[in-house]
Design a protein around this motif. Sequence first.
Motif, PDB file in Angstrom:
ATOM      1  N   CYS A   1      25.905  81.661  59.880  1.00 28.75           N
ATOM      2  CA  CYS A   1      24.926  82.530  59.213  1.00 28.75           C
ATOM      3  C   CYS A   1      24.469  83.687  60.110  1.00 28.75           C
ATOM      4  N   GLU A   2      24.984  83.737  61.339  1.00 34.14           N
ATOM      5  CA  GLU A   2      24.617  84.795  62.301  1.00 34.14           C
ATOM      6  C   GLU A   2      23.105  84.851  62.505  1.00 34.14           C
ATOM      7  N   ILE A   3      22.530  83.662  62.711  1.00 38.36           N
ATOM      8  CA  ILE A   3      21.079  83.548  62.807  1.00 38.36           C
ATOM      9  C   ILE A   3      20.665  82.838  64.102  1.00 38.36           C
ATOM     10  N   THR A   4      21.564  82.763  65.069  1.00 37.26           N
ATOM     11  CA  THR A   4      21.276  82.002  66.297  1.00 37.26           C
ATOM     12  C   THR A   4      20.132  82.615  67.109  1.00 37.26           C
ATOM     13  N   GLU A   5      19.826  83.887  66.926  1.00 31.55           N
ATOM     14  CA  GLU A   5      18.719  84.477  67.682  1.00 31.55           C
ATOM     15  C   GLU A   5      17.358  84.077  67.128  1.00 31.55           C
ATOM     16  N   ASP A   6      17.344  83.497  65.942  1.00 31.61           N
ATOM     17  CA  ASP A   6      16.076  83.098  65.318  1.00 31.61           C
ATOM     18  C   ASP A   6      15.961  81.590  65.114  1.00 31.61           C
ATOM     19  N   VAL A   7      17.019  80.827  65.405  1.00 32.59           N
ATOM     20  CA  VAL A   7      17.006  79.374  65.289  1.00 32.59           C
ATOM     21  C   VAL A   7      17.115  78.783  66.694  1.00 32.59           C
ATOM     22  N   TYR A   8      16.165  77.942  67.059  1.00 32.42           N
ATOM     23  CA  TYR A   8      16.085  77.374  68.405  1.00 32.42           C
ATOM     24  C   TYR A   8      16.246  75.858  68.313  1.00 32.42           C
TER      25      TYR A   8
ATOM     26  N   VAL B   1      19.810  69.531  56.784  1.00 33.77           N
ATOM     27  CA  VAL B   1      19.524  70.568  57.779  1.00 33.77           C
ATOM     28  C   VAL B   1      20.405  71.807  57.564  1.00 33.77           C
ATOM     29  N   PRO B   2      21.705  71.674  57.244  1.00 42.85           N
ATOM     30  CA  PRO B   2      22.492  72.878  56.948  1.00 42.85           C
ATOM     31  C   PRO B   2      21.914  73.699  55.797  1.00 42.85           C
ATOM     32  N   THR B   3      21.426  73.009  54.762  1.00 40.63           N
ATOM     33  CA  THR B   3      20.788  73.713  53.643  1.00 40.63           C
ATOM     34  C   THR B   3      19.565  74.484  54.123  1.00 40.63           C
ATOM     35  N   LEU B   4      18.778  73.860  54.986  1.00 42.05           N
ATOM     36  CA  LEU B   4      17.586  74.519  55.523  1.00 42.05           C
ATOM     37  C   LEU B   4      17.958  75.771  56.301  1.00 42.05           C
ATOM     38  N   ILE B   5      18.979  75.691  57.140  1.00 40.55           N
ATOM     39  CA  ILE B   5      19.346  76.849  57.962  1.00 40.55           C
ATOM     40  C   ILE B   5      19.855  77.993  57.091  1.00 40.55           C
TER      41      ILE B   5
ATOM     42  N   TRP C   1       4.108  72.056  50.131  1.00 39.29           N
ATOM     43  CA  TRP C   1       4.886  72.717  49.088  1.00 39.29           C
ATOM     44  C   TRP C   1       6.130  71.887  48.795  1.00 39.29           C
ATOM     45  N   PHE C   2       6.556  71.917  47.539  1.00 39.87           N
ATOM     46  CA  PHE C   2       7.798  71.269  47.139  1.00 39.87           C
ATOM     47  C   PHE C   2       8.862  72.320  46.862  1.00 39.87           C
ATOM     48  N   ALA C   3      10.093  72.025  47.298  1.00 36.90           N
ATOM     49  CA  ALA C   3      11.264  72.807  46.910  1.00 36.90           C
ATOM     50  C   ALA C   3      12.205  71.886  46.142  1.00 36.90           C
ATOM     51  N   GLU C   4      13.030  72.471  45.284  1.00 44.38           N
ATOM     52  CA  GLU C   4      13.987  71.661  44.534  1.00 44.38           C
ATOM     53  C   GLU C   4      15.077  71.157  45.479  1.00 44.38           C
ATOM     54  N   PRO C   5      15.438  69.889  45.399  1.00 44.65           N
ATOM     55  CA  PRO C   5      16.409  69.325  46.350  1.00 44.65           C
ATOM     56  C   PRO C   5      17.781  69.991  46.265  1.00 44.65           C
ATOM     57  N   GLY C   6      18.328  70.356  47.427  1.00 43.57           N
ATOM     58  CA  GLY C   6      19.659  70.934  47.496  1.00 43.57           C
ATOM     59  C   GLY C   6      19.793  72.327  46.923  1.00 43.57           C
ATOM     60  N   ASN C   7      18.669  72.960  46.573  1.00 41.01           N
ATOM     61  CA  ASN C   7      18.688  74.268  45.921  1.00 41.01           C
ATOM     62  C   ASN C   7      18.297  75.331  46.940  1.00 41.01           C
ATOM     63  N   VAL C   8      19.292  76.045  47.476  1.00 45.37           N
ATOM     64  CA  VAL C   8      19.016  77.038  48.521  1.00 45.37           C
ATOM     65  C   VAL C   8      18.099  78.153  48.019  1.00 45.37           C
TER      66      VAL C   8
ATOM     67  N   ARG D   1      10.118  88.692  61.059  1.00 48.48           N
ATOM     68  CA  ARG D   1      10.984  87.548  60.800  1.00 48.48           C
ATOM     69  C   ARG D   1      10.369  86.278  61.366  1.00 48.48           C
ATOM     70  N   PRO D   2      10.445  85.179  60.623  1.00 46.43           N
ATOM     71  CA  PRO D   2      10.009  83.899  61.177  1.00 46.43           C
ATOM     72  C   PRO D   2      11.058  83.354  62.139  1.00 46.43           C
ATOM     73  N   ALA D   3      10.708  82.294  62.835  1.00 51.21           N
ATOM     74  CA  ALA D   3      11.645  81.564  63.678  1.00 51.21           C
ATOM     75  C   ALA D   3      11.691  80.123  63.206  1.00 51.21           C
ATOM     76  N   LEU D   4      12.782  79.435  63.529  1.00 55.31           N
ATOM     77  CA  LEU D   4      12.947  78.036  63.145  1.00 55.31           C
ATOM     78  C   LEU D   4      13.238  77.209  64.390  1.00 55.31           C
ATOM     79  N   LEU D   5      12.373  76.230  64.658  1.00 53.64           N
ATOM     80  CA  LEU D   5      12.623  75.253  65.716  1.00 53.64           C
ATOM     81  C   LEU D   5      13.272  74.026  65.086  1.00 53.64           C
ATOM     82  N   VAL D   6      14.436  73.636  65.587  1.00 56.93           N
ATOM     83  CA  VAL D   6      15.114  72.425  65.117  1.00 56.93           C
ATOM     84  C   VAL D   6      14.867  71.352  66.170  1.00 56.93           C
ATOM     85  N   TRP D   7      13.964  70.447  65.845  1.00 58.73           N
ATOM     86  CA  TRP D   7      13.487  69.436  66.783  1.00 58.73           C
ATOM     87  C   TRP D   7      14.123  68.102  66.402  1.00 58.73           C
ATOM     88  N   GLY D   8      15.061  67.619  67.209  1.00 59.89           N
ATOM     89  CA  GLY D   8      15.692  66.343  66.902  1.00 59.89           C
ATOM     90  C   GLY D   8      17.199  66.433  66.985  1.00 59.89           C
TER      91      GLY D   8
END
Length: 514
Positions: free
Chosen positions: A388-395, A346-350, A460-467, A363-370
Amino acid sequence: MIQRRHLHSGVLFYPRGGSAQVIRYLLPRLAQTRWIPRHFAGSLGQAGSTSHARTFYEGIDVVGVDYNAAVQSTETGNDPIAAPTPMHPSYEDRIGAPDRIFAAVSPSLYAGLEARWQASFAAGGMGKAGTVHLHHLTPLQAAARAVAPRSRMVTTLHGTELKMLVGMKERVRISRRLGVPMAQLARDLRDFRPLEAQVARLYPRYRSLSEDEQKTVLSTRWSHWEHSEFWIEELHRYHSASDTIVTISDHDTKVAAEVFGESTREPVQIPNAVDVDHFRPAAPDTSRKLELLNTWLVDDAQGWKPGGAPGSIRYTQADVQRLVGPDGRLRPILMFVGRFLEFKNVPTLIRAFADASRGREQRPALLVWGGYPGEWENEHPYDVAVECEITEDVYFVGWRGHQDLPDGLAVADIMVAPSTEEPFGLVYLEAMATKTPVIATRTGGPRRFVVDGGENSNGWFAEPGNVPDLVDTIIRSLSHQGDIRRRAENGYRLVHEHYTWDRIAAQYDSVLGD
C-alpha cells in the motif's frame, strides 16, 4: 472461619495469549478467598522470558511443563510433537510454527501428549484436589480425569477452540460433499492454494459447492486438517468430561450450543475482566509520548518482517519525529493490539488506513502493537503496508510485555481492531480503562460492551471485512475531538461498573465452589 480448599488450575499452552492473562489475574484473587491454587502450565524459554511459566505467573504456585527441548528438536528436523515432552498443538494454522494446528496431529502422537500431562498432574498432586479448573478444551481434560476421576472439573472456553472446531466441521462437511476422504484431500492438495482448474479436474463435485466452500477448498492447507474427524470427537469428549462449562461471551455461548448441540448443562457465562489498577488513564504530554515511542521503535525495536527476528523492522529518531505535526503536537495516532491471526483482519485494517489517510490535511499514524514473533496467518501485515506504500505512516512496535500496554494505549488516540467474531475482546476493555475509545466490528464479544450511538456511546462499529466502511469509520472517529473524549469517559465508566477483577473473581468463586 472460612475453610480453605485446594484448586488445581491448568492450561496446555505456554504464556502468550489472552487466556494466560486471565489466569494470571484470576488465581491471586481466588487465593485471597477460600482457595489454595496450584497452576499447571506449558512453558517456553528461560527464566525472565514472558513465555516462561514461572516468570509470567510470578507469585503463583506453578508446575511448568517445559517445551524447550521439543522446539529445539525442530532444528535437527525432528517433529516437536513427537518429543518426550511433546510441544502443544495450536488452534490456528500458522505458517512455520512448531505448534501446528491440532487437526494436523495424528491419533498416535496424541497418546504421548496426554500421557505426559497425566504424569505432570500426578506428580503435582492433582489427585488430591477437590476442584480442577482447566482453560480451553485440550487433552488436559482427559489427563485430569485419569488422575483425579472424582474431582469436580470446571472448564473455561476462551473461544479459540470453538473457532477451530467450527473450521474442522466445515472442512469435514466439504470433504463429504466432494465425496473425498480428508486423507485423500491431504494427499491430492499438498500445494497450498492450488489452481482452481486443477481442483475442478480432480473433483467433479467441486462446482456444486457454494462460493464460500470453494474458497475454503482453495485456501486450506489440507495436510494440516487431515485428522479433523479425530479431533472433533476428542473435543466433544473433553466437553463431556467437564462438570461445568464456562463461556466468556454471548457469542461464545451461542457458538458452543451450535457445535456441541443443545444440552441440559447450560454453560455459565463469566466475562473476562480488567486490572483497573494497571490499566488506568494517563495524560502524557508530547515530550513523554515521543520518549516512549523512541524507546519502542528505536532503542528497543521489536517489530519483525516475515521470516525475520524481532528487531528486523527498525526505525530512526527521524522516523519518530515524522509523527509530530506542523503545530508541534503529535499527529492523530490509531493503534492495533493483538496477534497476526486471520480473524484479527490486520491486512484489512492497513488497507483501510491507507485509504483513510489519503488527502487528509493531517495524516494519522498507525501503531501495530503485537504479532507474536514468527507467527502469522495468511498475509503478513508488513507486506501489506509495503504493497500500500504506507510504511512511512505505519509503525510496527512488535510483541511487548503486558506491562507496557497501558503506556501504549495512552499514546494512542483510538484503539482500532476490526476482528471478525472476536471471542471476547479483552483488549477493547483494557483500552477503555485507559480512556482510549475503540473501533470494533459488530460481531463476537465486543457487541456486548461496545456502544456506537446514543448518550452511552464508547466506541465505533465498522462492518466486518468491509474496507470502505472501515475507512469511513476511521475518518468519522477522528473528526471530532470532543466526541473522542465523551466516548472515552463512557468506556471508562463501563469498565469500572461491570468488568473489574474483584467482581469477576467473585463469580468464579461461586462456580468453582458449587
